[in-house]
Design a protein around this motif. Structure first.
Motif: not given
Length: 682
Positions: A424-450
């Protein structure tokens, strides 16, 4: 004959005194009108400075015979009015300004010595040597059938005699006598007591004096008008060349008023214009439980059900943690448009309850915290100035390709404790984030690296998911990544691709704790400094597994695994001898101290507690002492070979401390740094 002469003498003296009193009364009336005119003209600025000015308690005028005015020839200023003589014993509502001799303070304004002002129409006050004396205008009784009070005057005049020939009506512009420009004191000294004028002569003299006074005043007015006009024209000319734009009628009128004030050089001058303060718009009071300090309003656990109405453009921080807020309207932040930080954590905010333009007005917003709410998607139309967003512990179940649009300045994004997954997270969801350096996705339902992680990413936290695999392509575009945390997942060493991260040049820390690893993974990044493998089922450290690393591994944590003596080869730590600083092997199944520890010349912290170790050979931790005959000539090399070991933990083993060699810990600077107790019994 003598009796007759005495009678004539007393008659002449009485006539002179009467004449002087009449002259004096006329002069005082003119002075009071001038004072009153000045006071009326300035009362709008001085007397009504504050819209909440309290009423002044003025002493009642003292009725009595007019007294002779006293003129201060040195200062050119009239010192006392005739009606002010009897007011010295009354207490004034004004105070003497402390620390400044002779100054007074009136309703928050500083008045200099001899300053005159009018706090109310028809009331004139004087600052005299630190004391404020106030006078109410006294009107001369009239004997005419019909009277009127001219505009701006305090006393009535006869309606049929109010003309320019009435010497009692003095123009407000003529203030030269009062201001001290040309003092012409009139008193008893000017009376010729040797001649006794008749009543007809006195009347003729008064009429002549009135006509001359009117003519003189007319000439003065004409002269002042010419001066004002000349100055006004000169100022217009200067303003035209300075600003290159025509002067409006309003500006010209303001200049004329200013010129009139400039020409008035009287000693009792007060500023022509006082700034009239605009009363502030009173905002509703903050609810109980809220506090404010500087530019921050804090309403933590204040039992609020909505965002309080606040109007303060200077406010930059708003903390509403721990309330019962459910909605955020489009107008919620209209009164505080300059907010930089908002904390709405631990409320009951829902996604439908947030207006589409609720945050749009906040052009300076940098940090937005929405942890612990009931959001199902990221709020829309967030300001592009945001640098940090926290939406942990909500109900997010999807992020589409437009969910994070326009957030080009975002540096930190925390979305832990939601229902996100690669589905449910689009592969293009993080594309607009041109300055992102710190991402926390813990305690979710991921089976592979996003997929689609930003190229600027430096730290990635994916703990407490269901990740089973690290593919070869998941970090292809994140060349700057420095920290990866994958603890509490389902990784096995054979599910980590050989090329997943071995070529990363900036990756320094990997946390693979509490997974399903049976041995230390191979093909680790070359740049790795920290490797955390706590809480796995590791039985073996393969030989040369750290040999390819540059500059070399510094921290290796293998606590709470299943390591045995057979699982550690003599070359298991090859490549880390010259770099390793901390080695944790506690809570394993080791029966002896592993080989190679004595080669770790930079090692400072060693944990071997809670194993099955029975003895510590003299050369297993510290090298044997070198005899004096075998000392090397290169002293610098010897210094580099010295051990840096500072802390050793060996408690909870089976060591008989009485049988330990005295050279077992000879390389440790302080024996108190060796922990040997307690030990287990057989």
């Amino acid at each position: 004959m003598q009796a007759t002469s005495l009678v004539y003498f007393f008659l002449i003296v009485s006539l002179c005194i009467d004449f002087s009193q009449n002259e004096t009364s006329a002069l005082l009336r003119r002075q009071r009108r001038r004072m009153r005119g000045r006071g009326l003209r300035r009362s709008s600025s001085a007397g009504h400075r504050s819209p909440r000015q309290p009423e002044m308690k003025l002493p009642a005028p003292v009725a009595g015979v007019p007294s002779i005015p006293l003129i201060n020839i040195d200062d050119g200023v009239m010192g006392v009015f005739d009606s002010l003589i009897g007011l010295g014993g009354h207490e004034s509502s004004y105070n003497v300004l402390p620390g400044k001799k002779g100054h007074c303070t009136a309703n928050g304004m500083i008045m200099y010595d001899k300053a005159v002002w009018s706090p109310k129409p028809c009331i004139t006050c004087l600052c005299s040597k630190g004391e404020v004396i106030c006078d109410t205008t006294m009107c001369h009784p009239l004997k005419c059938p019909k009277t009127i009070i001219p505009t701006g005057e305090c006393c009535p005049v006869c309606s049929d005699t109010a003309s320019s020939s009435d010497s009692s009506i003095i123009s407000l512009d003529d203030i030269s006598e009062l201001s001290g420009d040309s003092p012409e004191p009139n008193g008893l000294d000017n009376v010729n007591i040797l001649s006794a004028p008749t009543q007809t002569e006195k009347d003729e003299l008064l009429r002549t004096e009135a006509v001359e006074s009117i003519e003189k005043e007319g000439r003065k007015r004409d002269e002042k008008k010419r001066k004002r006009k000349g100055k006004k024209n000169r100022r217009k000319y200067k303003a035209y060349h300075r600003e290159k734009k025509p002067i409006t009628r309003k500006e010209a009128a303001d200049e004329e008023i200013q010129h009139e004030s400039d020409e008035d050089d009287g000693t009792f001058r007060t500023p022509p214009h006082f700034p009239i303060p605009v009363p502030p718009i009173e905002a509703p009071p903050l609810p109980s439980g809220c506090s404010t300090s500087d530019t921050t309003v804090s309403c933590i656990n204040a039992k609020l059900t909505q965002i309080p109405p606040i109007s303060d453009p200077d406010l930059t921080s708003l903390d509403l943690t721990g309330n019962s807020i459910t909605t955020i309207s489009d107008e919620a932040f209209n009164g505080i448009p300059n907010l930089e930080w908002i904390d709405l954590s631990k409320n009951n905010i829902t996604s439908p309850g947030i207006g589409r333009k609720a945050f749009k007005i906040l052009k300076n917003l940098k940090r937005l915290y929405l942890d612990g709410n009931m959001l199902v998607h990221v709020p829309s139309e967030l300001p592009s100035t945001l640098e940090e967003i926290k939406i942990n512990d909500n109900h997010l179940h999807a992020i589409d390709e437009d969910g994070l649009q326009d957030l080009k300045n975002l540096v930190t994004l925390e979305l832990e404790g939601n229902k996100l997954s690669e589905a449910n997270v689009s592969p293009l969801a993080f594309y607009p984030l041109k300055s992102l350096s710190y991402l926390r996705l813990g305690r979710n339902k991921f089976r592979i690296i996003p997929q689609g992680l930003p190229a600027t990413l430096e730290e990635l936290y994916l703990e407490n998911n269901q990740i089973e695999e690290v593919s070869e392509i998941c970090f292809n575009h994140t060349k700057n990544i420095n920290v990866i945390v994958l603890k509490h997942n389902k990784l096995e060493e054979h599910r980590i691709a050989p090329l997943a991260w071995i070529n990363q040049e900036n990756l320094e820390s990997i946390d693979l704790s509490y997974n399903k690893l049976y041995h230390v993974p191979s093909y680790l990044p070359k740049s790795l400094l920290h490797l955390i493998l706590i809480g796995n089922q590791i039985e073996r450290i393969p030989g040369y597994v750290f040999g390819h690393m540059k500059p070399g591994l510094e921290y290796l944590y293998l606590s709470f695994n299943k390591l045995t003596d057979d699982g550690i080869d003599p070359v298991s730590f090859f490549g880390a001898y010259h770099s390793l600083r901390e080695l944790f092997l506690d809570h394993n199944e080791l029966k002896s101290v592993p080989f190679g520890i004595d080669e770790m010349r930079k090692l400072r912290f060693l944990r071997l507690n809670n194993n099955k170790i029975r003895t510590v050979p003299p050369e297993r931790i510290c090298r044997a002492h070198i005899n004096d005959d075998d000392v090397h000539e290169n002293s610098e090399e010897e210094e580099n070979e010295e051990s840096h070991l500072e802390h050793v933990h060996l408690e909870n083993n089976y060591i008989n401390t009485r049988q330990l060699s005295p050279h077992a810990f000879s390389c440790i600077r302080s024996y108190c740094s060796v922990i040997l107790k307690p030990q287990k019994s057989k």
